[in-house]
Design a protein around this motif. Structure first.
Motif, PDB file in Angstrom:
ATOM      1  N   TRP A  25      68.325  20.400  27.119  1.00 32.78           N
ATOM      2  CA  TRP A  25      69.987  20.453  26.727  1.00 32.78           C
ATOM      3  C   TRP A  25      70.827  20.839  27.974  1.00 32.78           C
ATOM      4  N   ASP A  26      70.340  20.325  28.995  1.00 31.22           N
ATOM      5  CA  ASP A  26      71.329  20.979  30.297  1.00 31.22           C
ATOM      6  C   ASP A  26      71.367  22.681  30.243  1.00 31.22           C
ATOM      7  N   SER A  27      70.126  23.079  29.587  1.00 32.98           N
ATOM      8  CA  SER A  27      70.415  24.582  29.627  1.00 32.98           C
ATOM      9  C   SER A  27      68.907  25.312  29.761  1.00 32.98           C
ATOM     10  N   THR A  41      73.679  27.903  29.123  1.00 24.29           N
ATOM     11  CA  THR A  41      74.109  26.674  29.450  1.00 24.29           C
ATOM     12  C   THR A  41      74.343  26.694  31.030  1.00 24.29           C
ATOM     13  N   ASP A  42      73.818  25.400  31.464  1.00 22.11           N
ATOM     14  CA  ASP A  42      73.879  25.431  33.181  1.00 22.11           C
ATOM     15  C   ASP A  42      75.514  25.103  33.689  1.00 22.11           C
ATOM     16  N   GLN A  43      76.169  24.477  32.985  1.00 22.93           N
ATOM     17  CA  GLN A  43      77.530  24.010  33.623  1.00 22.93           C
ATOM     18  C   GLN A  43      78.616  25.069  32.973  1.00 22.93           C
TER      19      GLN A  43
END
Length: 116
Positions: A25-27, A41-43
């Motif tokens: 999940w982009d994490s 979370t990445d972003q």
């Protein structure tokens, strides 16, 4: 090293017995017995973790703390960098999240994972 960096989060989460880290999940996801107890979370660099119902109400009233998307109904919060919570407080909440999630595992699995 800040818990809001991937390296800091990974180092912190890895100290718990039976913990695995994965990218999903982009994490960066921290799991115990295949159950998520925290994520970064990445972003946005939000830190998300499970809390009690009472703590959920208290924390979500603070600036920089919101209901975690997709997890809020299960009493998860998302914490932004720069929140009023100290690293020590965040560490304690992550400890509690780990304990709550690992307590829900079967006794056999806890023993296999080395969780007392």
């Amino acid at each position: 090293m800040s818990i809001f960096t991937r390296e800091g989060f990974s180092a912190f989460a890895s100290k718990y017995p039976g913990t695995s880290l994965s990218d999903q999940w982009d994490s960066c996801i921290a799991k115990v017995g295949d159950k998520v107890f925290a994520l970064l979370t990445d972003q946005e660099r939000h830190l998300a973790f499970k809390v009690s119902e009472e703590t959920f109400e208290i924390l979500t009233s603070l600036d920089g703390v919101t209901q975690a998307p997709y997890f809020a109904k299960r009493k998860w919060v998302a914490v932004e960098p720069g929140t009023a919570l100290s690293e020590a407080e965040l560490s304690e909440y992550l400890d509690r999240s780990y304990r709550a999630v690992s307590a829900g595992l079967t006794r056999k699995l806890r023993t296999e994972l080395g969780i007392a």
